[in-house]
Scaffold this motif. Sequence first.
Motif, PDB file in Angstrom:
ATOM      1  N   TYR A  35       0.829  -1.201   0.000  1.00  0.00           N
ATOM      2  CA  TYR A  35       0.000   0.000   0.000  1.00  0.00           C
ATOM      3  C   TYR A  35       0.864   1.252   0.000  1.00  0.00           C
ATOM      4  N   ALA A  36       1.978   1.226   0.730  1.00  0.00           N
ATOM      5  CA  ALA A  36       2.868   2.389   0.750  1.00  0.00           C
ATOM      6  C   ALA A  36       3.384   2.706  -0.651  1.00  0.00           C
ATOM      7  N   ALA A  37       3.707   1.651  -1.431  1.00  0.00           N
ATOM      8  CA  ALA A  37       4.186   1.862  -2.799  1.00  0.00           C
ATOM      9  C   ALA A  37       3.086   2.452  -3.676  1.00  0.00           C
ATOM     10  N   LEU A  38       1.860   1.960  -3.550  1.00  0.00           N
ATOM     11  CA  LEU A  38       0.748   2.494  -4.331  1.00  0.00           C
ATOM     12  C   LEU A  38       0.451   3.944  -3.954  1.00  0.00           C
ATOM     13  N   TYR A  39       0.558   4.243  -2.673  1.00  0.00           N
ATOM     14  CA  TYR A  39       0.327   5.607  -2.214  1.00  0.00           C
ATOM     15  C   TYR A  39       1.346   6.554  -2.830  1.00  0.00           C
ATOM     16  N   ARG A  40       2.620   6.152  -2.842  1.00  0.00           N
ATOM     17  CA  ARG A  40       3.659   6.998  -3.436  1.00  0.00           C
ATOM     18  C   ARG A  40       3.397   7.216  -4.922  1.00  0.00           C
ATOM     19  N   ARG A  96       0.445  10.402  -3.175  1.00  0.00           N
ATOM     20  CA  ARG A  96       1.272  11.308  -2.390  1.00  0.00           C
ATOM     21  C   ARG A  96       1.434  12.657  -3.078  1.00  0.00           C
ATOM     22  N   PRO A  97       1.310  13.763  -2.321  1.00  0.00           N
ATOM     23  CA  PRO A  97       1.478  15.089  -2.917  1.00  0.00           C
ATOM     24  C   PRO A  97       2.870  15.251  -3.514  1.00  0.00           C
ATOM     25  N   GLY A  98       2.956  16.127  -4.492  1.00  0.00           N
ATOM     26  CA  GLY A  98       4.246  16.405  -5.107  1.00  0.00           C
ATOM     27  C   GLY A  98       4.115  16.636  -6.592  1.00  0.00           C
ATOM     28  N   ALA A  99       5.172  17.198  -7.153  1.00  0.00           N
ATOM     29  CA  ALA A  99       5.149  17.525  -8.573  1.00  0.00           C
ATOM     30  C   ALA A  99       5.411  16.274  -9.401  1.00  0.00           C
ATOM     31  N   LEU A 141      -9.773  15.732  23.892  1.00  0.00           N
ATOM     32  CA  LEU A 141      -8.892  14.629  24.264  1.00  0.00           C
ATOM     33  C   LEU A 141      -7.561  14.797  23.542  1.00  0.00           C
ATOM     34  N   PRO A 142      -6.451  14.883  24.266  1.00  0.00           N
ATOM     35  CA  PRO A 142      -5.150  15.006  23.611  1.00  0.00           C
ATOM     36  C   PRO A 142      -4.857  13.804  22.712  1.00  0.00           C
ATOM     37  N   VAL A 143      -4.239  14.061  21.558  1.00  0.00           N
ATOM     38  CA  VAL A 143      -3.953  13.029  20.564  1.00  0.00           C
ATOM     39  C   VAL A 143      -2.450  12.902  20.382  1.00  0.00           C
ATOM     40  N   VAL A 144      -1.979  11.651  20.413  1.00  0.00           N
ATOM     41  CA  VAL A 144      -0.565  11.357  20.176  1.00  0.00           C
ATOM     42  C   VAL A 144      -0.487  10.361  19.015  1.00  0.00           C
ATOM     43  N   GLY A 145       0.177  10.742  17.943  1.00  0.00           N
ATOM     44  CA  GLY A 145       0.379   9.833  16.823  1.00  0.00           C
ATOM     45  C   GLY A 145       1.536   8.896  17.106  1.00  0.00           C
ATOM     46  N   HIS A 146       1.329   7.600  16.867  1.00  0.00           N
ATOM     47  CA  HIS A 146       2.371   6.617  17.159  1.00  0.00           C
ATOM     48  C   HIS A 146       2.206   5.429  16.214  1.00  0.00           C
ATOM     49  N   ARG A 147       3.306   5.035  15.580  1.00  0.00           N
ATOM     50  CA  ARG A 147       3.320   3.912  14.651  1.00  0.00           C
ATOM     51  C   ARG A 147       2.148   3.978  13.660  1.00  0.00           C
ATOM     52  N   PRO A 148       2.074   5.048  12.880  1.00  0.00           N
ATOM     53  CA  PRO A 148       0.951   5.190  11.949  1.00  0.00           C
ATOM     54  C   PRO A 148       1.012   4.169  10.826  1.00  0.00           C
ATOM     55  N   ILE A 149      -0.152   3.890  10.249  1.00  0.00           N
ATOM     56  CA  ILE A 149      -0.191   3.025   9.079  1.00  0.00           C
ATOM     57  C   ILE A 149       0.488   3.772   7.938  1.00  0.00           C
ATOM     58  N   PRO A 150       0.999   3.065   6.925  1.00  0.00           N
ATOM     59  CA  PRO A 150       1.765   3.738   5.869  1.00  0.00           C
ATOM     60  C   PRO A 150       0.881   4.612   4.992  1.00  0.00           C
ATOM     61  N   GLY A 151       1.538   5.412   4.176  1.00  0.00           N
ATOM     62  CA  GLY A 151       0.815   6.222   3.210  1.00  0.00           C
ATOM     63  C   GLY A 151       0.111   7.393   3.838  1.00  0.00           C
ATOM     64  N   HIS A 152      -1.208   7.490   3.586  1.00  0.00           N
ATOM     65  CA  HIS A 152      -1.966   8.639   4.061  1.00  0.00           C
ATOM     66  C   HIS A 152      -1.981   8.731   5.581  1.00  0.00           C
ATOM     67  N   GLY A 153      -1.888   7.578   6.279  1.00  0.00           N
ATOM     68  CA  GLY A 153      -1.875   7.596   7.738  1.00  0.00           C
ATOM     69  C   GLY A 153      -0.649   8.305   8.283  1.00  0.00           C
ATOM     70  N   ALA A 154       0.523   7.915   7.780  1.00  0.00           N
ATOM     71  CA  ALA A 154       1.766   8.523   8.254  1.00  0.00           C
ATOM     72  C   ALA A 154       1.825  10.002   7.893  1.00  0.00           C
ATOM     73  N   ASP A 155       1.441  10.341   6.670  1.00  0.00           N
ATOM     74  CA  ASP A 155       1.476  11.744   6.261  1.00  0.00           C
ATOM     75  C   ASP A 155       0.472  12.583   7.063  1.00  0.00           C
TER      76      ASP A 155
END
Length: 384
Positions: free
Chosen positions: A78-83, A87-90, A302-316
């Motif tokens: 999924y990370a490869a498909l997201y890229r 994924r944003p970029g030119a 509720l305070p939010v802490v991001g930790h070990r996000p799923i790849p792709g849109h989750g991490a970004d």
Amino acid sequence: MPRRPGTPRGPQGGRRLLVISASMGAGHDTVAAELVRRARERGDTAQTVDVLALLPYGLGAVLRCFYRGSVRHFPWAYAALYRLFLRPGAGRRPSGTPLARLAGDRLRELAARTGADVVVPVFHLGAQLTGHLRDRGLLPVPSVVLVIDFELHRQWLHPGNDHCLCLTEEAAREARGNTGTPAETCGPVVAPEFSAGRVPGAAQWRETFDRLGPGRPAVVLSAGAWGVGSHLDATVRLLVDHGYLPVVLCGDNQRLRRTLSGTPGVLALGWVTDMPGLLHAARALIDNAAGQTAVQALAAGLPVVGHRPIPGHGADGVRRMAALGVSEVAEDRTALLEALARLTAPGPDRRRRIAAGRALFTGNADALTLVTDLADAARADVRR
């Protein structure tokens, strides 16, 4: 933009909204349902359609199963498909339009049959579909894209759409720059129960927490509707060992729930119907996707802490939330424990983080108001 003869109007001349969602998890459907509820409360007519159901040959079900399986079992794929696709970029890269336009005839027929005044995609494939149709003059009513992600990936953007609504001004500027169409900021679309001062279900959740882990701050771990996460068992054990009560949202992943339920000092939940009460009763949320659970937590204070996000849109998305100052990112276990120690205890750090999160919901125009204003303007143009 003439209406078909005999097409009924909404109650008392109200507008008719057609919201395009997608059964990819539950976040998009949650936003669509709240938008429909608000519209009906104001006297308008609104309904939701799943863009995956509009695709022919069962392609929608195949797409959902592929995405779900990739995120759960092959995150690297999924990370490869997201890229490649999202994924944003030119640079020139594949678009979702060829797949989306397969649903074009069905959407056009549905929009005509329901007499829609405006079509509102809340999923990026829907935005590609409406943009394609509007660009070719095949959809006679305006399309307003409601971007529900913090990270504005490229599949949300199509120059054929009439308007784009984003969670932040930074995203709105990016949308304007990439499409040349109007874009502005709106508040997140969250049910009012999350931001209420008193939530009846919270007391019952606190009783449950006190019974299972007396004196232990309850920390919610979000794994989404599909129960997806990286090394959730290790995170759960870490929390238990350091005096917290992990409350794990397993969604429909019964295997994950059974596995974690066997760990002492853990509350593993399936599908939760009282999310406002749960979030008001907990002390922090550990998030892995920057999705609707994270937005609901911000509304609930509720305070939010991001930790070990799923790849792709989750991490970004997790990184973008932290850059906005509405959450934090914990890159490792030490950082996670340090963040939780500050944010679960009363004090200035917790108050500042709560205030930053709730600021997203103030000072911006309501999404539905912006949508209906655009629909009204389009109807006025037709009359002229």
